[in-house]
Design a protein around this motif. Structure first.
Motif, PDB file in Angstrom:
ATOM      1  N   ASN A   1      67.810  26.218  57.959  1.00  0.00           N
ATOM      2  CA  ASN A   1      69.115  25.726  58.411  1.00  0.00           C
ATOM      3  C   ASN A   1      69.076  24.389  59.142  1.00  0.00           C
ATOM      4  N   ASN A   2      67.898  23.910  59.523  1.00  0.00           N
ATOM      5  CA  ASN A   2      67.860  22.691  60.313  1.00  0.00           C
ATOM      6  C   ASN A   2      68.274  21.485  59.477  1.00  0.00           C
ATOM      7  N   ALA A   3      69.065  20.595  60.074  1.00  0.00           N
ATOM      8  CA  ALA A   3      69.578  19.425  59.354  1.00  0.00           C
ATOM      9  C   ALA A   3      68.458  18.473  58.958  1.00  0.00           C
ATOM     10  N   ALA A   4      67.427  18.368  59.770  1.00  0.00           N
ATOM     11  CA  ALA A   4      66.321  17.467  59.443  1.00  0.00           C
ATOM     12  C   ALA A   4      65.632  17.891  58.156  1.00  0.00           C
ATOM     13  N   VAL A   5      65.511  19.195  57.917  1.00  0.00           N
ATOM     14  CA  VAL A   5      64.884  19.685  56.682  1.00  0.00           C
ATOM     15  C   VAL A   5      65.766  19.361  55.482  1.00  0.00           C
ATOM     16  N   ARG A   6      67.068  19.572  55.623  1.00  0.00           N
ATOM     17  CA  ARG A   6      67.982  19.249  54.518  1.00  0.00           C
ATOM     18  C   ARG A   6      67.938  17.757  54.194  1.00  0.00           C
TER      19      ARG A   6
END
Length: 481
Positions: free
Chosen positions: A42-47
């Motif tokens: 869910n982390n934005a950095a991963v997306r």
């Protein structure tokens, strides 16, 4: 800034404590692995890291398309105010054309006269003066005629051009795009490690605060019991008021610590929820606690300096060197000839009738005027490539130093965990002895309060060192993977 944050936390906690105003909450029981998995999902950095890889892949596909022919289609139409060709008998006077038309500096009358001079001897054999006959014929024209052509038209073409040689720009452009994909994938790997570490860091911070809260509550229960005993003894005249005041001060100190700790736990919980993709109003209950601190990871292997080339940071530096090399080759390719093979289909309607044609052609382009600029650009890019090489070699030493420093810190934390584990045992024994001695009247109250404070402090330090060791092991593993 700290004061504003404290006020904000107090307001949040006050709002949550008002009945009927608190939104629905979910309680989650997580361990470190589940927090890490949710953060990676869910982390934005991963997306964003995934999106950057996709963007790099699309750039590579765009570079591959340069190998194939480029096809262009063109359509044009025009409408003129006057006819492009407009000739009538009014342009002929006394056997001469009044319209001046020139080719190689000669008028059309000169061409006609020269042609008649060449064929006149042939006609003279038959008694014919061809020059006079032509002059009489032209001067005897009495009718009016005109020729008008090309006032509007349409043309269309489809051309395909296959590059045969482009100075290596297509090949090196594809290699540079491939480097971009590899760099994006390495950056994604680094992002995954950072997010995993961030999730565990927030999780273990919450564990540490909860364990400190448990210790504080346990100490509060002991002090409350002690307060009741001292109060009873004071009422019976067995102790002076000073002892009672000491216990009251200790109770107030613990109450203040509980308030501060509650605020810290609330913030740590919100930080973890935000990081792993949960609503801020939810509550995360850590599965791990003090009893699980004894099962710590084993001390990793001693670092090997040759393993530095496996680190993501070093791989990125190597890719940067490779990218600068391909950029240099691209600049060189701009100064080399460009050769292409083309084919085209052409359609036109200028005369009132459709015309079709097709053909093949070869193009050769030599960028002569670009040689001067590209010479300096090429030299500049060679300097940039050398800078990238120097940075890689410099960072190789720094990365080795970083790994060695992390290893030393890991060994130190491992030793400190053992020391503080023994400290808890000693502090617990000290508290028991002082409690027994105080009950027997052998030690003053201050010694018992000091023993309780030492025990509380040793537990908090042990938990902090255990968590620091766990996080340092994770950080070290990320370095050498």
């Amino acid at each position: 800034m700290k004061t504003v944050m404290k006020i904000f936390v107090v307001l949040v906690l006050s709002f949550m404590a008002v009945p009927g105003t608190c939104p629905a909450q979910n309680v989650w029981k997580f361990n470190a692995d589940s927090c890490r998995a949710r953060a990676l999902e869910n982390n934005a950095a991963v997306r964003n890291a995934d999106l950057k890889v996709q963007a790099a892949v699309e750039t590579k596909r765009s570079a591959v398309a340069k190998y194939f022919p480029s096809v262009s289609a063109n359509v044009s139409a025009f409408l003129l105010h006057d006819y492009l060709v407009d000739v009538s008998t009014s342009d002929v006077t006394d056997g001469k054309i009044s319209v001046e038309m020139y080719s190689d500096g000669k008028s059309i009358e000169s061409y006609i006269s020269e042609a008649l001079d060449k064929i006149a001897p042939l006609f003279e054999q038959f008694g014919v003066d061809i020059k006079q006959e032509v002059s009489d014929f032209v001067s005897g024209l009495s009718y009016s005629a005109s020729l008008q052509m090309i006032k509007k038209g349409v043309s269309a073409s489809v051309v395909a051009l296959q590059p045969l040689y482009s100075g290596g720009r297509i090949i090196n452009g594809n290699k540079l795009a491939r480097v971009g994909v590899e760099a994006a994938e390495i950056q994604k790997s680094m992002t995954l490690k950072d997010v995993s570490y961030g999730a565990e860091q927030r999780y273990w911070l919450l564990v540490s605060l909860n364990e400190k809260m448990k210790t504080l509550e346990s100490m509060s229960a002991l002090v409350d019991t002690l307060y009741r005993d001292v109060e009873a003894a004071y009422s019976a005249g067995l102790v002076n008021k000073n002892d009672l005041l000491k216990v009251e001060l200790k109770r107030n100190e613990l109450m203040s610590g509980r308030s501060t700790l509650n605020s810290a736990i609330a913030l740590a919980n919100m930080s973890l929820c935000q990081y792993i993709g949960l609503p801020l109003e939810d509550t995360v209950v850590p599965v791990d606690g003090l009893e699980g601190m004894h099962s710590l990871p084993r001390l990793p292997m001693v670092p090997d300096s040759t393993e530095i080339s496996r680190r993501d940071e070093y791989k990125l530096l190597s890719l940067n060197v490779e990218a600068e090399k391909y950029k240099k080759r691209l600049i060189l390719g701009e100064s080399l000839p460009q050769l292409g093979l083309g084919a085209g289909y052409f359609y036109g309607n200028l005369w009132g009738a459709n015309t079709h044609n097709a053909g093949v052609f070869v193009t050769l382009s030599i960028p002569i005027s670009s040689w001067w600029d590209n010479t300096f650009n090429y030299r500049r890019q060679k300097v940039m490539e050398q800078i990238a090489v120097n940075e890689r070699e410099d960072y190789r030493g720094l990365l080795s130093l970083q790994v060695r420093q992390a290893w030393d810190e890991l060994c130190d934390l491992y030793r400190q965990v053992g020391i503080y584990e023994q400290t808890i045992v000693q502090a617990e024994e000290n508290l028991k002895v002082n409690s027994d001695y105080y009950a027997s009247g052998m030690v003053p109250l201050s010694d018992l309060l000091e023993a309780q404070a030492l025990y509380q402090q040793s537990v908090g330090q042990y938990v902090d060192k255990c968590i620091s060791y766990k996080l340092k092991v994770l950080e070290y593993d990320n370095m050498i993977e």
